[in-house]
Write a protein that holds these residues in place. Structure first.
Motif, PDB file in Angstrom:
ATOM      1  N   ALA A  62       0.829  -1.202   0.000  1.00  0.00           N
ATOM      2  CA  ALA A  62       0.000   0.000   0.000  1.00  0.00           C
ATOM      3  C   ALA A  62       0.867   1.258   0.000  1.00  0.00           C
ATOM      4  O   ALA A  62       0.548   2.245  -0.676  1.00  0.00           O
ATOM      5  CB  ALA A  62      -0.930  -0.008   1.211  1.00  0.00           C
ATOM      6  N   PHE A  63       1.954   1.203   0.747  1.00  0.00           N
ATOM      7  CA  PHE A  63       2.891   2.332   0.795  1.00  0.00           C
ATOM      8  C   PHE A  63       3.484   2.585  -0.589  1.00  0.00           C
ATOM      9  O   PHE A  63       3.540   3.723  -1.055  1.00  0.00           O
ATOM     10  CB  PHE A  63       3.991   2.023   1.807  1.00  0.00           C
ATOM     11  N   THR A  64       3.913   1.520  -1.241  1.00  0.00           N
ATOM     12  CA  THR A  64       4.533   1.650  -2.564  1.00  0.00           C
ATOM     13  C   THR A  64       3.543   2.181  -3.589  1.00  0.00           C
ATOM     14  O   THR A  64       3.880   3.033  -4.424  1.00  0.00           O
ATOM     15  CB  THR A  64       5.092   0.294  -3.020  1.00  0.00           C
ATOM     16  N   GLU A  65       2.306   1.705  -3.522  1.00  0.00           N
ATOM     17  CA  GLU A  65       1.279   2.194  -4.451  1.00  0.00           C
ATOM     18  C   GLU A  65       1.031   3.688  -4.247  1.00  0.00           C
ATOM     19  O   GLU A  65       0.964   4.460  -5.212  1.00  0.00           O
ATOM     20  CB  GLU A  65      -0.023   1.423  -4.252  1.00  0.00           C
ATOM     21  N   ALA A  66       0.907   4.104  -2.987  1.00  0.00           N
ATOM     22  CA  ALA A  66       0.674   5.516  -2.692  1.00  0.00           C
ATOM     23  C   ALA A  66       1.884   6.363  -3.081  1.00  0.00           C
ATOM     24  O   ALA A  66       1.732   7.504  -3.548  1.00  0.00           O
ATOM     25  CB  ALA A  66       0.355   5.696  -1.209  1.00  0.00           C
ATOM     26  N   LEU A  67       3.076   5.817  -2.916  1.00  0.00           N
ATOM     27  CA  LEU A  67       4.295   6.545  -3.269  1.00  0.00           C
ATOM     28  C   LEU A  67       4.323   6.867  -4.759  1.00  0.00           C
ATOM     29  O   LEU A  67       4.740   7.959  -5.175  1.00  0.00           O
ATOM     30  CB  LEU A  67       5.526   5.713  -2.875  1.00  0.00           C
ATOM     31  N   TYR A  70       2.155   9.882  -5.254  1.00  0.00           N
ATOM     32  CA  TYR A  70       2.282  10.915  -4.227  1.00  0.00           C
ATOM     33  C   TYR A  70       2.425  12.308  -4.831  1.00  0.00           C
ATOM     34  O   TYR A  70       3.159  12.511  -5.798  1.00  0.00           O
ATOM     35  CB  TYR A  70       3.497  10.626  -3.337  1.00  0.00           C
ATOM     36  N   ALA A  71       1.714  13.249  -4.229  1.00  0.00           N
ATOM     37  CA  ALA A  71       1.824  14.661  -4.604  1.00  0.00           C
ATOM     38  C   ALA A  71       1.441  15.492  -3.393  1.00  0.00           C
ATOM     39  O   ALA A  71       1.149  14.950  -2.316  1.00  0.00           O
ATOM     40  CB  ALA A  71       0.922  14.972  -5.794  1.00  0.00           C
ATOM     41  N   SER A  72       1.430  16.814  -3.543  1.00  0.00           N
ATOM     42  CA  SER A  72       1.102  17.682  -2.417  1.00  0.00           C
ATOM     43  C   SER A  72      -0.317  17.411  -1.927  1.00  0.00           C
ATOM     44  O   SER A  72      -1.191  16.999  -2.687  1.00  0.00           O
ATOM     45  CB  SER A  72       1.249  19.156  -2.815  1.00  0.00           C
ATOM     46  N   HIS A  79      -4.461  16.507 -10.410  1.00  0.00           N
ATOM     47  CA  HIS A  79      -5.139  15.222 -10.180  1.00  0.00           C
ATOM     48  C   HIS A  79      -4.469  14.420  -9.065  1.00  0.00           C
ATOM     49  O   HIS A  79      -5.150  13.900  -8.166  1.00  0.00           O
ATOM     50  CB  HIS A  79      -5.155  14.414 -11.474  1.00  0.00           C
ATOM     51  N   LEU A  80      -3.131  14.304  -9.107  1.00  0.00           N
ATOM     52  CA  LEU A  80      -2.461  13.492  -8.094  1.00  0.00           C
ATOM     53  C   LEU A  80      -2.520  14.145  -6.718  1.00  0.00           C
ATOM     54  O   LEU A  80      -2.529  13.439  -5.688  1.00  0.00           O
ATOM     55  CB  LEU A  80      -1.012  13.220  -8.503  1.00  0.00           C
ATOM     56  N   SER A  81      -2.580  15.459  -6.671  1.00  0.00           N
ATOM     57  CA  SER A  81      -2.786  16.118  -5.375  1.00  0.00           C
ATOM     58  C   SER A  81      -4.157  15.755  -4.813  1.00  0.00           C
ATOM     59  O   SER A  81      -4.312  15.529  -3.606  1.00  0.00           O
ATOM     60  CB  SER A  81      -2.674  17.635  -5.520  1.00  0.00           C
ATOM     61  N   GLN A  82      -5.135  15.691  -5.677  1.00  0.00           N
ATOM     62  CA  GLN A  82      -6.474  15.310  -5.233  1.00  0.00           C
ATOM     63  C   GLN A  82      -6.496  13.848  -4.776  1.00  0.00           C
ATOM     64  O   GLN A  82      -7.124  13.509  -3.768  1.00  0.00           O
ATOM     65  CB  GLN A  82      -7.481  15.517  -6.377  1.00  0.00           C
TER      66      GLN A  82
END
Length: 420
Positions: A62-67, A70-72, A79-82
């Motif tokens: 899950a960490f790797t997928e979110a990484l 990842y954005a602000s 889009h990635l910030s959202q």
């Protein structure tokens, strides 16, 4: 007499297939090998879960997928910030459900339990009653405020409860802050009983759940707990995040824990600053989104396994360990209360004729086994138990098998019979 237990004790008459459970709850590094003094490479046996548990493979995934996405967070229109913002806020809700939080509880992500307790100490508007058995994280922040009232634990929990009752009767307090499970002995305290005691005296209660939430179900709503703190690295998510969850009013009334961006609604050089309420008030700066996501993933995996299965697994291992240690004449177990027999997977002990460091070094050098030695950030307790120089602590969890327990017992037998 055994203290009344209100945190579920999970047991089974039959032996548990620990190998099957460790396969279901795989941890990162399970097959890691380490060198021994004889030159051989052996699989590392990790018995230091109480300090920091290894990451579950589900959590690492899950960490790797979110990484990768990842954005602000919070203020980005991209889009990635959202996506990142949604992940972070969903992690907050996942944690709330995991510990049975109320709908209006505030969930603040912190660095760890120590950080969460320092935030709580910053927000509590009055005296705090604590026991002398606490981890330093649940002792020093309160002492620094000058409003801590430390009660000495008695040989029995029943008498300790009476001592807490007397102190809360003597003078009103805002809060009772107490551990759920000792990080030295693993002894589990009755949370409903303690909550009822605090509330009867008009105090709130904060539970240090660092050593409990990975092992037993906890519900703020059903237990009546006002505040709960714990760390990701104790729940198989060692990515630098922790949690404070609880009633919002004290947190909203307190000055922001950190002053900075994200905590502010409006800043004017002349008119001053308007601060947010809720979690944002105390999460200034860019938060540890990935750490929060990891805690949420761990919560989902633990709930998926079920606390019944986890309880069976740990009780089987703890019974095996206790029987083996009891057979070693040179080993003296540590115990706080004579009338508490419920424990999570932690055992503190001393080995006659050997310092704690000698034991830990022998186990590591000759058997590839990692245990903790020292005073476990609980110096007053170790002194009172008669081991001011420290002791040995064995702790385990989902990645531990019965073979690991047997390997530890063989090594301790060799130490006491062949080396001692």
């Amino acid at each position: 007499m055994t203290a009344v237990l209100d945190t579920p004790v999970l047991d089974t008459a039959e032996s548990v297939d620990t190998a099957a459970i460790t396969a279901l709850a795989a941890v990162v590094g399970a097959e890691q090998t380490v060198p021994t003094a004889g030159g051989a490479q052996v699989r590392y046996a990790n018995f230091d879960y109480a300090a920091s548990a290894p990451a579950l493979t589900d959590v690492a995934a899950a960490f790797t997928e979110a990484l990768g996405q990842y954005a602000s967070v919070h203020r980005g229109a991209g889009h990635l910030s959202q996506v990142t913002t949604a992940r972070y806020e969903q992690a907050r809700e996942t944690v709330r459900r995991f510990v049975g939080g109320r709908a209006d509880d505030t969930v603040v992500f912190t660095r760890n339990t120590t950080d969460a307790l320092n935030l709580a100490a910053h927000a509590v508007p009055g005296d705090v009653v604590v026991l002398d058995i606490e981890h330093h994280a649940n002792l020093l922040p309160w002492q620094r405020t000058g409003r801590a009232r430390v009660v000495t634990a008695q040989p029995t929990f029943a008498d300790t409860l009476a001592a807490l009752d007397a102190e809360l009767s003597r003078k009103p307090a805002a809060l009772l802050a107490i551990t759920a499970a000792s990080n030295v002995t693993g002894e589990v305290l009755p949370l409903r009983t303690l909550t009822a005691l605090a509330h009867r005296h008009g105090a709130r209660i904060l539970i240090d759940g660092a050593q409990l939430v990975a092992h037993r179900p906890v519900s703020l709503a059903s237990y009546g707990i006002d505040y709960l703190v714990f760390s990701g690295h104790k729940v198989y998510a060692p990515f630098g995040a922790g949690v404070l969850i609880g009633r919002s009013d004290w947190l909203d009334d307190a000055a922001p824990y950190l002053a900075g961006g994200g905590a502010t609604a409006h800043v004017d050089l002349d008119a001053g600053t308007d601060w947010h309420t809720g979690a944002a008030r105390h999460e200034a700066g860019s938060p540890n989104v990935l750490g929060a996501v990891a805690i949420a993933a761990a919560a989902d995996t633990i709930k998926g396994l079920g606390f019944e299965l986890i309880g069976y697994h740990e009780r089987d291992l703890l019974t095996r360990l206790d029987r083996g240690l009891a057979a070693l004449e040179a080993v003296t177990p540590l115990q706080i209360f004579e009338d508490v027999d419920d424990r999570v997977g932690i055992a503190g002990f001393a080995v006659r004729g050997h310092t704690a460091r000698e034991v830990a070094e022998y186990l590591s050098a000759h058997h590839g086994i990692g245990v903790r030695d020292g005073k476990f950030c609980a110096h007053p307790l170790l002194t009172r138990l008669g081991y001011p120089e420290g002791a040995v602590r064995v702790s385990f969890g989902l990645g531990t098998s019965s073979d690991d327990i047997d390997r530890l017992l063989v090594a301790l037998t060799e130490l006491t019979e062949r080396v001692g």
